[in-house]
Design a protein around this motif. Structure first.
Motif, short mmCIF file in Angstrom:
data_model
loop_
_atom_site.label_atom_id
_atom_site.label_comp_id
_atom_site.label_asym_id
_atom_site.label_seq_id
_atom_site.Cartn_x
_atom_site.Cartn_y
_atom_site.Cartn_z
N ALA A 47 72.15 61.39 63.47
CA ALA A 47 71.22 60.99 62.35
C ALA A 47 71.82 59.49 61.87
O ALA A 47 71.03 58.50 61.55
N ARG A 48 73.41 59.42 61.72
CA ARG A 48 73.73 58.22 61.14
C ARG A 48 73.74 57.07 62.16
O ARG A 48 73.31 56.12 61.78
N LEU A 49 73.71 57.43 63.42
CA LEU A 49 73.89 56.51 64.54
C LEU A 49 72.18 55.89 64.64
O LEU A 49 71.96 54.62 64.73
N GLY A 50 71.40 56.54 63.99
CA GLY A 50 70.03 56.22 63.99
C GLY A 50 69.57 54.85 63.25
O GLY A 50 68.59 54.25 63.21
N ASN A 51 70.73 54.75 62.08
CA ASN A 51 70.57 53.51 61.20
C ASN A 51 70.97 52.28 62.09
O ASN A 51 71.06 51.13 61.32
N ARG A 52 71.76 52.38 63.26
CA ARG A 52 71.87 51.19 63.86
C ARG A 52 71.11 50.82 65.13
O ARG A 52 70.73 51.24 66.09
N PRO A 53 70.71 49.51 64.82
CA PRO A 53 69.59 49.03 66.15
C PRO A 53 70.31 49.06 67.38
O PRO A 53 69.29 49.30 68.32
N GLY A 54 71.48 48.91 67.56
CA GLY A 54 72.02 48.80 69.01
C GLY A 54 71.91 50.08 69.66
O GLY A 54 71.68 50.52 70.80
N TRP A 55 72.09 51.46 68.76
CA TRP A 55 71.93 52.77 69.20
C TRP A 55 70.48 53.08 69.77
O TRP A 55 70.05 53.66 70.72
N LEU A 56 69.58 52.53 68.91
CA LEU A 56 68.02 52.73 69.12
C LEU A 56 67.55 52.05 70.25
O LEU A 56 66.69 52.49 70.96
N GLN A 57 68.24 51.13 70.61
CA GLN A 57 67.67 50.05 71.71
C GLN A 57 68.55 50.41 72.94
O GLN A 57 67.73 50.49 74.10
N HIS A 58 69.82 50.96 72.74
CA HIS A 58 70.56 50.89 74.16
C HIS A 58 71.24 52.65 74.17
O HIS A 58 71.45 53.03 75.37
N GLY A 59 71.01 53.31 73.06
CA GLY A 59 71.39 54.56 73.30
C GLY A 59 70.15 55.57 73.21
O GLY A 59 69.88 56.29 73.97
N ALA A 60 69.53 55.97 72.01
CA ALA A 60 68.46 56.81 72.11
C ALA A 60 67.14 56.22 72.43
O ALA A 60 66.33 55.95 71.69
N ASN A 61 67.05 55.73 73.66
CA ASN A 61 65.97 54.89 74.11
C ASN A 61 65.24 55.63 75.21
O ASN A 61 64.34 54.97 75.95
#
Length: 199
Positions: free
Chosen positions: A182-196
């Protein structure tokens, strides 16, 4: 900087996320296998070509980028603080990757070479055991993998978490991992390249 690799590759996505965190411009050339053999004798991606020099191994590339751009928040300069980050990066590349490989190849890739039910179960069991160790670490820090601050360890293990959470298998409840995600979800790089949506 030229980055060679498939944007769907878990190891390429580590580098893409690191670039996003730092703001590094790059030219991605979709390449794989034999395409990169002339610059990486292992014929594996990612490969970075920067200032005429060639680098391979995803975690090494992430370290290089943090060092080149002076991002001591991502990779501290102090020897012990840096080692705490690198310890978890190395654990990801050795212990964790080894654990998940058979199960992932069987359950996600559908590999004909990975069909032994006992081997699949053993891989799942070890994968879950190691993710529980990561959960315990996150419960202890209450924040990020290596301590109070987001670092490269969170990038490389964030991709590993995404693969674990995306693979169709039984998983234990690991609340510290969920809170970290959930904390990672605040990071655009995670949303684009991780939880994509790509395991």
């Amino acid at each position: 900087m030229i980055l060679l690799g498939k944007s769907t590759s878990i190891n390429v996505r580590k580098v893409l996320w690191t670039c996003a965190e730092i703001g590094v411009p790059y030219q991605l050339e979709q390449s794989s296998g034999a395409d990169v053999r002339q610059v990486n004798p292992n014929a594996m991606v990612p490969v970075v070509i920067d200032d005429g020099q060639v680098l391979w191994e995803s975690n090494t590339i992430c370290r290089y980028l943090a060092g080149k751009h002076g991002r001591e928040d991502l990779l501290p300069a102090a020897p012990m603080a840096r080692a705490q980050v690198e310890k978890w990066m190395d654990w990801q590349a050795t212990e964790l990757n080894t654990a998940w490989r058979y199960a992932f190849m069987a359950l996600v890739r559908g590999s004909a070479a990975h069909t032994d039910p006992a081997a699949i179960e053993a891989s799942i069991r070890e994968w879950n055991r190691l993710m529980a160790l990561l959960d315990a670490q996150l419960a202890a820090t209450g924040a990020w993998v290596a301590g109070d601050s987001f670092t490269l360890a969170d990038i490389v293990l964030g991709l590993s978490f995404n693969r674990w959470a995306s693979t169709p298998m039984a998983r234990p409840a690991l609340p510290a991992l969920d809170a970290w995600a959930a904390r990672l979800g605040n990071r655009p790089g995670w949303l684009q390249h991780g939880a994509n949506g790509t395991p």
